[in-house]
Write a protein that holds these residues in place. Sequence first.
Motif, PDB file in Angstrom:
ATOM      1  N   ILE A   5      -2.565  -1.640  10.550  1.00 56.48           N
ATOM      2  CA  ILE A   5      -1.690  -2.816  10.528  1.00 56.48           C
ATOM      3  C   ILE A   5      -1.330  -3.223  11.948  1.00 56.48           C
ATOM      4  O   ILE A   5      -1.338  -4.409  12.281  1.00 56.48           O
ATOM      5  N   GLN A   6      -1.054  -2.236  12.808  1.00 59.26           N
ATOM      6  CA  GLN A   6      -0.734  -2.561  14.203  1.00 59.26           C
ATOM      7  C   GLN A   6      -1.933  -3.218  14.891  1.00 59.26           C
ATOM      8  O   GLN A   6      -1.763  -4.175  15.634  1.00 59.26           O
ATOM      9  N   ALA A  66      -5.650 -10.254  -3.689  1.00 60.14           N
ATOM     10  CA  ALA A  66      -5.021 -10.290  -2.366  1.00 60.14           C
ATOM     11  C   ALA A  66      -3.588  -9.777  -2.449  1.00 60.14           C
ATOM     12  O   ALA A  66      -3.116  -9.091  -1.539  1.00 60.14           O
ATOM     13  N   VAL A  67      -2.906 -10.091  -3.529  1.00 54.69           N
ATOM     14  CA  VAL A  67      -1.527  -9.640  -3.714  1.00 54.69           C
ATOM     15  C   VAL A  67      -1.482  -8.120  -3.813  1.00 54.69           C
ATOM     16  O   VAL A  67      -0.632  -7.477  -3.190  1.00 54.69           O
ATOM     17  N   ALA A  68      -2.378  -7.533  -4.569  1.00 54.06           N
ATOM     18  CA  ALA A  68      -2.394  -6.074  -4.718  1.00 54.06           C
ATOM     19  C   ALA A  68      -2.602  -5.397  -3.368  1.00 54.06           C
ATOM     20  O   ALA A  68      -1.891  -4.446  -3.022  1.00 54.06           O
ATOM     21  N   THR A  72       0.310  -3.197  -1.190  1.00 58.02           N
ATOM     22  CA  THR A  72       0.056  -1.831  -0.721  1.00 58.02           C
ATOM     23  C   THR A  72       0.295  -1.726   0.779  1.00 58.02           C
ATOM     24  O   THR A  72       0.991  -0.817   1.247  1.00 58.02           O
ATOM     25  N   MET A  73      -0.262  -2.668   1.540  1.00 61.74           N
ATOM     26  CA  MET A  73      -0.068  -2.650   2.993  1.00 61.74           C
ATOM     27  C   MET A  73       1.398  -2.794   3.358  1.00 61.74           C
ATOM     28  O   MET A  73       1.906  -2.090   4.230  1.00 61.74           O
ATOM     29  N   GLU A  79       7.582   1.802   4.608  1.00 61.07           N
ATOM     30  CA  GLU A  79       7.898   3.229   4.508  1.00 61.07           C
ATOM     31  C   GLU A  79       7.774   3.932   5.857  1.00 61.07           C
ATOM     32  O   GLU A  79       8.475   4.897   6.118  1.00 61.07           O
ATOM     33  N   SER A  80       6.896   3.430   6.732  1.00 60.46           N
ATOM     34  CA  SER A  80       6.672   4.112   8.008  1.00 60.46           C
ATOM     35  C   SER A  80       7.307   3.394   9.196  1.00 60.46           C
ATOM     36  O   SER A  80       7.242   3.891  10.304  1.00 60.46           O
ATOM     37  N   SER A  81       7.940   2.267   8.984  1.00 61.29           N
ATOM     38  CA  SER A  81       8.541   1.509  10.079  1.00 61.29           C
ATOM     39  C   SER A  81       9.892   2.060  10.487  1.00 61.29           C
ATOM     40  O   SER A  81      10.656   2.524   9.653  1.00 61.29           O
TER      41      SER A  81
END
Length: 151
Positions: A5-6, A66-68, A72-73, A79-81
């Motif tokens: 993501i980063q 795309a929504v699914a 997830t992303m 959760e990790s931010s």
Amino acid sequence: MLASIQRFFQQALAEPEAQRDDTPTLELAAAALLCEVMRADYRVDPAQLAALRELLMTHLHLEAEAVASLMTMARDEVESSVDHYQFVSLIKQHYDYGRRVELVKMMWVLALADGEHHHLEEHRIRQLADLLHVSHADFIRAKLSVQEQGG
């Protein structure tokens, strides 16, 4: 997952001409903020997941597949931010005031989807509305509008 993501954000922000537009980045930012509201009370209700799916499809005009992937992303990112500055910053940069108010309204829809009004969710929406520079009056109007529509 966080690294991918980063990389996506760094590439999107560093090479904007390589992208057709900034929609995927904005979609992820909006979805991450919505996920943050959804998990504010430390439990995710199936009704909230269904509401998130519907909000992303309807308001962000995304297909089910795309929504699914986006859900997830976004959930993994939240959760990790440590904080959501990158998301808030991106939304403020690209959304006009009306769209930011609409996003706050979407947060209320999501928070009330489980039939409960939880103080932790309200607090999180208030924090995000402040960060998005949405006035307290519009924060309250969004809340009342969603409550009048039955959640």
